[in-house]
Design an enzyme around this catalytic site. Structure first.
Site, mmCIF file in Angstrom:
data_model
loop_
_atom_site.group_PDB
_atom_site.id
_atom_site.type_symbol
_atom_site.label_atom_id
_atom_site.label_comp_id
_atom_site.label_asym_id
_atom_site.label_seq_id
_atom_site.Cartn_x
_atom_site.Cartn_y
_atom_site.Cartn_z
ATOM 1 N N HIS A 113 0.932 -1.358 0.079
ATOM 2 C CA HIS A 113 -0.054 0.015 -0.280
ATOM 3 C C HIS A 113 0.880 1.388 -0.049
ATOM 4 O O HIS A 113 0.555 2.290 0.313
ATOM 5 C CB HIS A 113 -1.125 0.020 1.285
ATOM 6 C CG HIS A 113 -2.052 -0.977 1.187
ATOM 7 N ND1 HIS A 113 -2.846 -1.130 2.136
ATOM 8 C CD2 HIS A 113 -2.502 -1.699 -0.019
ATOM 9 C CE1 HIS A 113 -3.738 -2.155 1.516
ATOM 10 N NE2 HIS A 113 -3.471 -2.610 0.503
ATOM 11 N N THR A 181 -4.267 -7.877 11.010
ATOM 12 C CA THR A 181 -4.933 -7.256 9.947
ATOM 13 C C THR A 181 -6.276 -7.662 9.831
ATOM 14 O O THR A 181 -6.766 -9.161 10.308
ATOM 15 C CB THR A 181 -4.408 -7.396 8.559
ATOM 16 O OG1 THR A 181 -5.215 -7.123 7.497
ATOM 17 C CG2 THR A 181 -4.281 -8.927 8.435
ATOM 18 N N SER A 182 -7.509 -6.676 9.781
ATOM 19 C CA SER A 182 -8.681 -7.127 9.860
ATOM 20 C C SER A 182 -9.314 -7.948 8.626
ATOM 21 O O SER A 182 -10.676 -8.284 8.889
ATOM 22 C CB SER A 182 -9.783 -5.712 10.335
ATOM 23 O OG SER A 182 -9.312 -5.012 9.087
HETATM 24 P P1 OAD Z 1 -7.309 -2.598 10.516
HETATM 25 O O1 OAD Z 1 -7.459 -1.307 11.267
HETATM 26 O O2 OAD Z 1 -8.436 -2.788 9.744
HETATM 27 O O3 OAD Z 1 -7.304 -3.861 11.456
HETATM 28 C C1 OAD Z 1 -6.290 -4.021 12.549
HETATM 29 C C2 OAD Z 1 -6.261 -5.354 13.032
HETATM 30 O O4 OAD Z 1 -5.178 -5.468 14.029
HETATM 31 C C3 OAD Z 1 -7.701 -5.566 13.761
HETATM 32 O O5 OAD Z 1 -8.169 -6.930 13.208
HETATM 33 C C4 OAD Z 1 -7.254 -5.485 15.206
HETATM 34 O O6 OAD Z 1 -7.984 -6.721 15.998
HETATM 35 C C5 OAD Z 1 -5.826 -6.018 15.142
HETATM 36 N N1 OAD Z 1 -5.013 -5.475 16.317
HETATM 37 C C6 OAD Z 1 -5.007 -4.504 16.903
HETATM 38 N N2 OAD Z 1 -4.041 -4.461 17.768
HETATM 39 C C7 OAD Z 1 -3.509 -5.423 17.869
HETATM 40 C C8 OAD Z 1 -2.235 -5.971 18.438
HETATM 41 N N3 OAD Z 1 -1.654 -5.230 19.470
HETATM 42 N N4 OAD Z 1 -1.805 -7.358 18.143
HETATM 43 C C9 OAD Z 1 -2.395 -8.000 17.219
HETATM 44 N N5 OAD Z 1 -3.378 -7.694 16.668
HETATM 45 C C10 OAD Z 1 -3.997 -6.320 16.806
HETATM 46 O O7 OAD Z 1 -5.909 -2.596 9.772
HETATM 47 P P2 OAD Z 1 -5.654 -3.430 8.329
HETATM 48 O O8 OAD Z 1 -6.162 -4.428 8.374
HETATM 49 O O9 OAD Z 1 -4.040 -3.191 8.459
HETATM 50 O O10 OAD Z 1 -5.531 0.774 3.375
HETATM 51 O O11 OAD Z 1 -6.324 -2.421 7.061
HETATM 52 C C11 OAD Z 1 -5.943 -2.793 6.041
HETATM 53 C C12 OAD Z 1 -6.028 -1.648 5.154
HETATM 54 O O12 OAD Z 1 -7.191 -0.834 5.261
HETATM 55 C C13 OAD Z 1 -4.931 -0.485 5.340
HETATM 56 O O13 OAD Z 1 -3.740 -0.936 4.778
HETATM 57 C C14 OAD Z 1 -5.722 0.866 4.778
HETATM 58 C C15 OAD Z 1 -6.873 0.674 5.637
HETATM 59 O O14 OAD Z 1 -7.884 1.432 4.891
HETATM 60 C C16 OAD Z 1 -5.356 1.764 2.536
HETATM 61 O O15 OAD Z 1 -5.497 3.028 3.149
HETATM 62 C C17 OAD Z 1 -5.452 1.341 1.239
#
Ligand code: OAD
Length: 241
Positions: A113, A181-182
Site C-alpha cells: 500500500h 490485519t482485519s
Molecule cells: P485494521 O485497522 O482494519 O485492522 C487492524 C487489526 O489489528 C484488527 O483486526 C485488530 O483486531 C488487530 N490488532 C489491533 N491491535 C493489535 C495488536 N496489538 N496485536 C495484534 N492484533 C492487533 O488495519 P488493516 O487490516 O491493516 O489501506 O487495514 C487494511 C487497510 O485498510 C490499510 O492498509 C489501509 C486501510 O484502509 C489503505 O489505506 C489502502
C-alpha cells in the site's frame, strides 16, 4: 505444525502490528477511520477534489510516525530475526505505510500500500524520500516542478504494488502468517484463500480479535502481536533441523 524449512515463509502484516508502537489502526474504537472519512482522504477522487485536506491527513500521519515515542516493537524485531535465520527466506508483505519493519531490522519489505516517507511526482513520476510536510508549493526533488507531489500511497480504487512478487510468494510458501490485519481490504484479505488453493502451506492468523477471514486459517493465535509473534518465531526457529 509441519512446515518445510526450504520453502519461504510469507508474512502479511497490518495496522495491528504497529498499534503497540503508538500508531493507531484504521478500524474499531479510536481507529483512524473513526475520525476521518475514508472517501475524503484515501481515494484519487478526494485528492483531485481537495488536495489540501488529503495532504494534511498524510502530513499528520507522517509527523506521528516520526515522533520520538514511535519505535518498532518486539513483533517487528522478531520478524527480522526470522528472516535472518529461516532457510527458505521470508517474504514480508505489509499493508502498512510506516517504516517500522525497516527500523526493526527487516532489510526487504514489500509495501503493497505504499510508503508514507516517500512522495511521487505527478509530473516526472519519480518516487523520492520525503520526511517533511508536503505543501501546495513543494517541489519535486527529481525534476524541480512545484505543486505536483502526491503521497506515495495506494488509495482505494488504485492497484496495490508488487502483486507479481506477492503472487510468486503465494505459490512458493510453506507457511503463511497474517498478523494484525482485519481482513476487510482486498486483495490482501484474499491471500489466505489463495495460499490454501495452492495447497502446500500451513496458515496462521495472529490477531487480538477475530478478523473477517479468521475461519479460512488452519490455526489462530489470539493476543497482542508483541507477545504472540516473538513466541511463534521462537517456536519456528526451535523446530529447525
Ligand atoms: P485494521 O485497522 O482494519 O485492522 C487492524 C487489526 O489489528 C484488527 O483486526 C485488530 O483486531 C488487530 N490488532 C489491533 N491491535 C493489535 C495488536 N496489538 N496485536 C495484534 N492484533 C492487533 O488495519 P488493516 O487490516 O491493516 O489501506 O487495514 C487494511 C487497510 O485498510 C490499510 O492498509 C489501509 C486501510 O484502509 C489503505 O489505506 C489502502
Amino acid at each position: 505444525m509441519d512446515v518445510e524449512p526450504a520453502r519461504p515463509v510469507l508474512v502479511l502484516t497490518g495496522a495491528g502490528i504497529s498499534a503497540e508502537s503508538g500508531l493507531p489502526s484504521f478500524r474499531g474504537a479510536d481507529g483512524l477511520w473513526e475520525g476521518w472519512r475514508l472517501e475524503e482522504v484515501a481515494t484519487p477522487e478526494a485528492f483531485a477534489r481537495q488536495p489540501e485536506t488529503v495532504q494534511r491527513f498524510y502530513n499528520e500521519r507522517r509527523r506521528s510516525l516520526l515522533a520520538a515515542s514511535v519505535a518498532p516493537n518486539p513483533a517487528h524485531l522478531a520478524l527480522a530475526r526470522l528472516a535472518d535465520r529461516w532457510p527458505g527466506g521470508v517474504v514480508l508483505v505489509t499493508q502498512n505505510i510506516d517504516d517500522l519493519h525497516e527500523r526493526g531490522g527487516s532489510a526487504s519489505v514489500v509495501h503493497m500500500h505504499g510508503e508514507l516517507l516517500k512522495v511521487r511526482c505527478l509530473g516526472c513520476q519519480a518516487v523520492t524520500l520525503w520526511r517533511k510536510d508536503v505543501a501546495a508549493v513543494s517541489a519535486c526533488d527529481a525534476c524541480g516542478q512545484a505543486g505536483r507531489l502526491r503521497p506515495h500511497v495506494v488509495w482505494f480504487g488504485e492497484m496495490p504494488l508488487a502483486l507479481d512478487v506477492i503472487e510468486a510468494a503465494i505459490e512458493a510458501c510453506g507457511l503463511f502468517i497474517a498478523i494484525g490485519t482485519s481482513g476487510n481490504v482486498y486483495p490482501a484479505a484474499g491471500f489466505v484463500d489463495a495460499v490454501r488453493r495452492v495447497g502446500h502451506a500451513h496458515t496462521i492468523e495472529v490477531n487480538l480479535d477475530a478478523s473477517a477471514v479468521t475461519s479460512a486459517f488452519d490455526e489462530v493465535r489470539r493476543g497482542p502481536a508483541s507477545v504472540r509473534v516473538p513466541e511463534l518465531v521462537d517456536e519456528l526457529l526451535a523446530g529447525l533441523p
